[in-house]
Scaffold this motif. Structure first.
Motif, PDB file in Angstrom:
ATOM      1  N   ALA A  45       1.647  50.174   3.178  1.00  0.00           N
ATOM      2  CA  ALA A  45       3.044  50.267   3.612  1.00  0.00           C
ATOM      3  C   ALA A  45       3.444  49.012   4.376  1.00  0.00           C
ATOM      4  O   ALA A  45       2.622  48.375   5.037  1.00  0.00           O
ATOM      5  CB  ALA A  45       3.234  51.497   4.486  1.00  0.00           C
ATOM      6  N   LEU A  46       4.730  48.646   4.278  1.00  0.00           N
ATOM      7  CA  LEU A  46       5.288  47.532   5.037  1.00  0.00           C
ATOM      8  C   LEU A  46       6.136  48.105   6.162  1.00  0.00           C
ATOM      9  O   LEU A  46       7.091  48.837   5.915  1.00  0.00           O
ATOM     10  CB  LEU A  46       6.141  46.648   4.120  1.00  0.00           C
ATOM     11  CG  LEU A  46       6.805  45.427   4.764  1.00  0.00           C
ATOM     12  CD1 LEU A  46       5.758  44.478   5.339  1.00  0.00           C
ATOM     13  CD2 LEU A  46       7.671  44.697   3.736  1.00  0.00           C
ATOM     14  N   GLU A  47       5.767  47.783   7.378  1.00  0.00           N
ATOM     15  CA  GLU A  47       6.468  48.341   8.538  1.00  0.00           C
ATOM     16  C   GLU A  47       7.863  47.734   8.679  1.00  0.00           C
ATOM     17  O   GLU A  47       8.024  46.506   8.637  1.00  0.00           O
ATOM     18  CB  GLU A  47       5.659  48.061   9.808  1.00  0.00           C
ATOM     19  CG  GLU A  47       6.246  48.686  11.062  1.00  0.00           C
ATOM     20  CD  GLU A  47       5.367  48.451  12.272  1.00  0.00           C
ATOM     21  OE1 GLU A  47       5.872  48.652  13.402  1.00  0.00           O
ATOM     22  OE2 GLU A  47       4.195  48.065  12.098  1.00  0.00           O
ATOM     23  N   PRO A  48       8.897  48.556   8.834  1.00  0.00           N
ATOM     24  CA  PRO A  48      10.259  48.010   9.015  1.00  0.00           C
ATOM     25  C   PRO A  48      10.323  47.102  10.235  1.00  0.00           C
ATOM     26  O   PRO A  48       9.613  47.293  11.224  1.00  0.00           O
ATOM     27  CB  PRO A  48      11.110  49.275   9.206  1.00  0.00           C
ATOM     28  CG  PRO A  48      10.339  50.360   8.519  1.00  0.00           C
ATOM     29  CD  PRO A  48       8.890  50.027   8.762  1.00  0.00           C
ATOM     30  N   ALA A  49      11.189  46.101  10.162  1.00  0.00           N
ATOM     31  CA  ALA A  49      11.331  45.141  11.259  1.00  0.00           C
ATOM     32  C   ALA A  49      12.092  45.753  12.426  1.00  0.00           C
ATOM     33  O   ALA A  49      12.978  46.589  12.236  1.00  0.00           O
ATOM     34  CB  ALA A  49      12.054  43.894  10.764  1.00  0.00           C
ATOM     35  N   GLU A  50      11.740  45.339  13.629  1.00  0.00           N
ATOM     36  CA  GLU A  50      12.456  45.793  14.820  1.00  0.00           C
ATOM     37  C   GLU A  50      13.786  45.065  14.978  1.00  0.00           C
ATOM     38  O   GLU A  50      14.700  45.556  15.636  1.00  0.00           O
ATOM     39  CB  GLU A  50      11.589  45.581  16.061  1.00  0.00           C
ATOM     40  CG  GLU A  50      10.319  46.426  16.074  1.00  0.00           C
ATOM     41  CD  GLU A  50       9.504  46.230  17.328  1.00  0.00           C
ATOM     42  OE1 GLU A  50       9.926  45.398  18.185  1.00  0.00           O
ATOM     43  OE2 GLU A  50       8.455  46.882  17.472  1.00  0.00           O
ATOM     44  N   ILE A  51      13.886  43.882  14.383  1.00  0.00           N
ATOM     45  CA  ILE A  51      15.106  43.089  14.477  1.00  0.00           C
ATOM     46  C   ILE A  51      15.299  42.328  13.173  1.00  0.00           C
ATOM     47  O   ILE A  51      14.323  41.904  12.544  1.00  0.00           O
ATOM     48  CB  ILE A  51      15.022  42.098  15.671  1.00  0.00           C
ATOM     49  CG1 ILE A  51      16.348  41.355  15.854  1.00  0.00           C
ATOM     50  CG2 ILE A  51      13.869  41.128  15.490  1.00  0.00           C
ATOM     51  CD1 ILE A  51      16.387  40.490  17.103  1.00  0.00           C
ATOM     52  N   GLY A  52      16.549  42.191  12.743  1.00  0.00           N
ATOM     53  CA  GLY A  52      16.844  41.457  11.528  1.00  0.00           C
ATOM     54  C   GLY A  52      16.818  39.961  11.774  1.00  0.00           C
ATOM     55  O   GLY A  52      16.984  39.490  12.906  1.00  0.00           O
ATOM     56  N   LEU A  53      16.615  39.192  10.719  1.00  0.00           N
ATOM     57  CA  LEU A  53      16.538  37.747  10.864  1.00  0.00           C
ATOM     58  C   LEU A  53      17.845  37.174  11.406  1.00  0.00           C
ATOM     59  O   LEU A  53      17.840  36.277  12.250  1.00  0.00           O
ATOM     60  CB  LEU A  53      16.199  37.094   9.521  1.00  0.00           C
ATOM     61  CG  LEU A  53      16.059  35.571   9.528  1.00  0.00           C
ATOM     62  CD1 LEU A  53      14.972  35.125  10.485  1.00  0.00           C
ATOM     63  CD2 LEU A  53      15.794  35.041   8.132  1.00  0.00           C
ATOM     64  N   GLY A  54      18.969  37.687  10.929  1.00  0.00           N
ATOM     65  CA  GLY A  54      20.255  37.189  11.416  1.00  0.00           C
ATOM     66  C   GLY A  54      20.413  37.399  12.903  1.00  0.00           C
ATOM     67  O   GLY A  54      20.856  36.502  13.635  1.00  0.00           O
ATOM     68  N   GLU A  55      20.045  38.595  13.376  1.00  0.00           N
ATOM     69  CA  GLU A  55      20.124  38.883  14.807  1.00  0.00           C
ATOM     70  C   GLU A  55      19.166  38.002  15.599  1.00  0.00           C
ATOM     71  O   GLU A  55      19.485  37.538  16.699  1.00  0.00           O
ATOM     72  CB  GLU A  55      19.799  40.357  15.050  1.00  0.00           C
ATOM     73  CG  GLU A  55      20.765  41.341  14.401  1.00  0.00           C
ATOM     74  CD  GLU A  55      20.233  42.760  14.447  1.00  0.00           C
ATOM     75  OE1 GLU A  55      20.458  43.421  15.472  1.00  0.00           O
ATOM     76  OE2 GLU A  55      19.595  43.191  13.471  1.00  0.00           O
ATOM     77  N   PHE A  56      17.982  37.778  15.031  1.00  0.00           N
ATOM     78  CA  PHE A  56      16.990  36.947  15.717  1.00  0.00           C
ATOM     79  C   PHE A  56      17.484  35.514  15.862  1.00  0.00           C
ATOM     80  O   PHE A  56      17.346  34.905  16.929  1.00  0.00           O
ATOM     81  CB  PHE A  56      15.668  36.969  14.949  1.00  0.00           C
ATOM     82  CG  PHE A  56      14.590  36.151  15.601  1.00  0.00           C
ATOM     83  CD1 PHE A  56      13.878  36.655  16.675  1.00  0.00           C
ATOM     84  CD2 PHE A  56      14.301  34.873  15.144  1.00  0.00           C
ATOM     85  CE1 PHE A  56      12.889  35.900  17.295  1.00  0.00           C
ATOM     86  CE2 PHE A  56      13.326  34.110  15.752  1.00  0.00           C
ATOM     87  CZ  PHE A  56      12.615  34.614  16.824  1.00  0.00           C
ATOM     88  N   PHE A  74      21.349  33.453   4.119  1.00  0.00           N
ATOM     89  CA  PHE A  74      22.534  34.291   4.222  1.00  0.00           C
ATOM     90  C   PHE A  74      23.695  33.853   3.342  1.00  0.00           C
ATOM     91  O   PHE A  74      24.623  34.606   3.125  1.00  0.00           O
ATOM     92  CB  PHE A  74      23.016  34.342   5.684  1.00  0.00           C
ATOM     93  CG  PHE A  74      21.952  34.786   6.633  1.00  0.00           C
ATOM     94  CD1 PHE A  74      21.141  35.859   6.316  1.00  0.00           C
ATOM     95  CD2 PHE A  74      21.735  34.121   7.827  1.00  0.00           C
ATOM     96  CE1 PHE A  74      20.150  36.272   7.179  1.00  0.00           C
ATOM     97  CE2 PHE A  74      20.732  34.531   8.693  1.00  0.00           C
ATOM     98  CZ  PHE A  74      19.946  35.609   8.366  1.00  0.00           C
ATOM     99  N   SER A  75      23.694  32.600   2.847  1.00  0.00           N
ATOM    100  CA  SER A  75      24.805  32.055   2.069  1.00  0.00           C
ATOM    101  C   SER A  75      26.101  32.241   2.854  1.00  0.00           C
ATOM    102  O   SER A  75      26.202  31.838   3.995  1.00  0.00           O
ATOM    103  CB  SER A  75      24.875  32.722   0.697  1.00  0.00           C
ATOM    104  OG  SER A  75      23.703  32.464  -0.034  1.00  0.00           O
ATOM    105  N   ASN A  76      27.089  32.925   2.245  1.00  0.00           N
ATOM    106  CA  ASN A  76      28.380  33.068   2.916  1.00  0.00           C
ATOM    107  C   ASN A  76      28.439  34.270   3.844  1.00  0.00           C
ATOM    108  O   ASN A  76      29.294  34.364   4.694  1.00  0.00           O
ATOM    109  CB  ASN A  76      29.506  33.181   1.879  1.00  0.00           C
ATOM    110  CG  ASN A  76      29.666  31.884   1.114  1.00  0.00           C
ATOM    111  OD1 ASN A  76      29.502  30.814   1.663  1.00  0.00           O
ATOM    112  ND2 ASN A  76      29.961  31.996  -0.168  1.00  0.00           N
TER     113      ASN A  76
END
Length: 253
Positions: A143-154, A212-214
């Motif tokens: 299993a792949l553990e969901p991230a605590e924070i998204g890359l954009g937020e980081f 993220f592109s646009n």
């Protein structure tokens, strides 16, 4: 300067992030050109020689594939099929990196269907020219553990911290984004390199534009270009690489 060197010596952003993204694209193009038949098609090569060095692995780690003979070409690849699906349905593709004439490493993607739970997949090796397609080998992807924070937020958090650091020393973040990395004061070279990597206006290859592109695929308040599940998958894969810890370590230096 030490910070600048570390960023570039490690190939910090591009190698990790782009590898994760490329290996996790779902709903790939049409199935392999020929049926999965296990026929060699080349003198001196047998699909029976193929073997994985592990029968279970975590996503975004590497495993060794043995028996990758020269007949498969310089850049053979692998189809990763959901074990519960037909061969022309749920799958991802991953490329192999040769380590010798008969061995190669494979970066394990997330499970193509149930990435949060993991499960058994079939690994089908195909030659670079598509003339050899070997019967599948079984692999269990954890299993792949969901991230605590998204890359954009980081990235937003990182830029906020960097902006504070830059302003406290009498500089402006927008100027840093627009600057050429070696046109700034020597002590700012490392910080400028990091800002340019994250969201540099003078660097068209920065993460913000590449990922993220646009519109951001990981900012929950934006309209995404991809569905929520794939967005969460990308965030989880990027987090799994350890990139967040690497970046925090650099900023803290």
């Amino acid at each position: 300067m030490r910070l600048y060197n570390k960023i570039h010596q490690n190939g910090l952003i591009a190698a990790i992030v782009l590898a994760g993204i490329l290996l996790l694209s779902q709903g790939c193009s049409d199935s392999p050109g020929s049926s999965v038949a296990g026929e060699d098609g080349e003198v001196g090569f047998s699909c029976e020689e193929l073997a994985l060095d592990k029968h279970a692995a975590e996503p975004i780690t590497t495993i060794m594939v043995k028996g990758i003979g020269p007949a498969l070409g310089d850049e053979p690849f692998a189809w990763i099929y959901d074990d519960e699906s037909e061969f022309d349905e749920k799958r991802v593709i991953t490329f192999l990196e040769r380590t010798s004439d008969d061995e190669a490493t494979l970066i394990v993607p997330a499970h193509p269907v149930q990435w949060r739970e993991g499960g058994t997949v079939t690994v089908v090796i195909e030659s670079e020219d598509g003339n050899i397609l070997c019967d599948g080998m079984e692999l269990y992807i954890e299993a792949l553990e969901p991230a605590e924070i998204g890359l954009g937020e980081f990235i937003e958090e990182m830029l906020t911290d960097l902006n504070e650091m830059i302003e406290n020393n009498g500089y402006d973040l927008q100027e840093i984004k627009n600057s050429y990395v070696f046109d700034v004061d020597p002590w700012l070279v490392g910080i400028t390199a990091l800002v340019q990597t994250l969201d540099g206006l003078s660097n068209p290859e920065n993460i913000e534009s590449q990922i993220f592109s646009n519109s951001s695929v990981t900012k929950k308040d934006d309209s995404a270009n991809i569905d929520d599940d794939l967005s969460e998958l990308l965030d989880a894969a990027i987090s799994k690489t350890g990139i967040y810890d690497e970046l925090r370590e650099i900023v803290d230096q």
